[in-house]
Design a protein around this motif. Structure first.
Motif, PDB file in Angstrom:
ATOM      1  N   GLY A  12      17.990  17.033  43.611  1.00  0.00           N
ATOM      2  CA  GLY A  12      18.918  15.909  43.515  1.00  0.00           C
ATOM      3  C   GLY A  12      20.366  16.351  43.593  1.00  0.00           C
ATOM      4  N   PHE A  13      20.703  17.461  42.941  1.00  0.00           N
ATOM      5  CA  PHE A  13      22.070  17.986  43.011  1.00  0.00           C
ATOM      6  C   PHE A  13      22.421  18.408  44.437  1.00  0.00           C
ATOM      7  N   ALA A  14      21.502  19.078  45.095  1.00  0.00           N
ATOM      8  CA  ALA A  14      21.739  19.507  46.481  1.00  0.00           C
ATOM      9  C   ALA A  14      21.888  18.306  47.403  1.00  0.00           C
ATOM     10  N   LEU A  15      21.033  17.303  47.210  1.00  0.00           N
ATOM     11  CA  LEU A  15      21.146  16.096  48.027  1.00  0.00           C
ATOM     12  C   LEU A  15      22.468  15.380  47.769  1.00  0.00           C
ATOM     13  N   GLY A  20      27.731  13.843  49.957  1.00  0.00           N
ATOM     14  CA  GLY A  20      29.188  13.809  49.908  1.00  0.00           C
ATOM     15  C   GLY A  20      29.811  14.338  51.183  1.00  0.00           C
ATOM     16  N   VAL A  21      29.279  15.428  51.686  1.00  0.00           N
ATOM     17  CA  VAL A  21      29.774  16.008  52.941  1.00  0.00           C
ATOM     18  C   VAL A  21      29.515  15.049  54.102  1.00  0.00           C
ATOM     19  N   LEU A  22      28.300  14.507  54.147  1.00  0.00           N
ATOM     20  CA  LEU A  22      27.947  13.567  55.205  1.00  0.00           C
ATOM     21  C   LEU A  22      28.831  12.315  55.150  1.00  0.00           C
ATOM     22  N   ALA A  23      29.045  11.795  53.958  1.00  0.00           N
ATOM     23  CA  ALA A  23      29.890  10.608  53.807  1.00  0.00           C
ATOM     24  C   ALA A  23      31.320  10.884  54.278  1.00  0.00           C
ATOM     25  N   GLY A  24      31.827  12.066  53.987  1.00  0.00           N
ATOM     26  CA  GLY A  24      33.168  12.427  54.458  1.00  0.00           C
ATOM     27  C   GLY A  24      33.250  12.455  55.974  1.00  0.00           C
ATOM     28  N   MET A  25      32.224  12.987  56.607  1.00  0.00           N
ATOM     29  CA  MET A  25      32.206  13.034  58.071  1.00  0.00           C
ATOM     30  C   MET A  25      32.104  11.624  58.663  1.00  0.00           C
ATOM     31  N   PHE A  64      30.880   6.121  51.028  1.00  0.00           N
ATOM     32  CA  PHE A  64      30.312   7.116  50.118  1.00  0.00           C
ATOM     33  C   PHE A  64      29.129   6.531  49.344  1.00  0.00           C
ATOM     34  N   ALA A  65      29.306   5.325  48.795  1.00  0.00           N
ATOM     35  CA  ALA A  65      28.231   4.699  48.011  1.00  0.00           C
ATOM     36  C   ALA A  65      26.998   4.438  48.876  1.00  0.00           C
ATOM     37  N   GLY A  66      27.216   3.967  50.081  1.00  0.00           N
ATOM     38  CA  GLY A  66      26.087   3.681  50.968  1.00  0.00           C
ATOM     39  C   GLY A  66      25.332   4.929  51.370  1.00  0.00           C
ATOM     40  N   VAL A  67      26.064   5.972  51.746  1.00  0.00           N
ATOM     41  CA  VAL A  67      25.416   7.227  52.163  1.00  0.00           C
ATOM     42  C   VAL A  67      24.701   7.866  50.980  1.00  0.00           C
ATOM     43  N   LYS A  68      25.347   7.905  49.823  1.00  0.00           N
ATOM     44  CA  LYS A  68      24.724   8.513  48.649  1.00  0.00           C
ATOM     45  C   LYS A  68      23.444   7.783  48.258  1.00  0.00           C
ATOM     46  N   THR A  69      23.482   6.463  48.280  1.00  0.00           N
ATOM     47  CA  THR A  69      22.299   5.675  47.939  1.00  0.00           C
ATOM     48  C   THR A  69      21.169   5.937  48.923  1.00  0.00           C
ATOM     49  N   ALA A  70      21.488   5.964  50.212  1.00  0.00           N
ATOM     50  CA  ALA A  70      20.460   6.205  51.235  1.00  0.00           C
ATOM     51  C   ALA A  70      19.839   7.591  51.072  1.00  0.00           C
ATOM     52  N   VAL A  71      20.657   8.604  50.816  1.00  0.00           N
ATOM     53  CA  VAL A  71      20.151   9.967  50.655  1.00  0.00           C
ATOM     54  C   VAL A  71      19.331  10.091  49.370  1.00  0.00           C
ATOM     55  N   ASP A  72      19.811   9.522  48.268  1.00  0.00           N
ATOM     56  CA  ASP A  72      19.062   9.569  47.005  1.00  0.00           C
ATOM     57  C   ASP A  72      17.714   8.871  47.132  1.00  0.00           C
TER      58      ASP A  72
END
Length: 88
Positions: A12-15, A20-25, A64-72
């Motif tokens: 979970g920490f790695a994801l 975060g990196v993906l959301a920034g891009m 950021f919220a959308g990408v993080k939610t999708a990845v989690d």
């Protein structure tokens, strides 16, 4: 704590870091298309208007919220498929 949940913690920490990196891009690309600029304004950019700075912050936060939610969510689904247990 369940063993699966304990084992999922480092994943979970790695994801989270990867999201975060993906959301920034993603944000950088979206901002270039929306604003036709290479750099989004920061809160301390002296020569940027309030509206521009706040718009950039709102777009960045939403992405950021959308990408993080999708990845989690994808990580939790993958864990359940591998182990049969949903990580809590």
């Amino acid at each position: 704590m369940k063993p699966v949940a304990l084992a999922y913690k480092p994943v979970g920490f790695a994801l989270g870091a990867a999201s975060g990196v993906l959301a920034g891009m993603v944000f950088d690309q979206v901002w270039k298309r929306l604003g036709h600029e290479d750099d989004a304004p920061d809160a301390t950019d002296e020569h940027r208007a309030w509206g521009e700075v706040l718009a950039a912050a709102v777009v960045r936060g939403a992405i950021f919220a959308g990408v993080k939610t999708a990845v989690d969510r994808a990580g939790a689904i993958a864990t359940r498929r591998l182990t049969g247990t949903w990580p809590d």
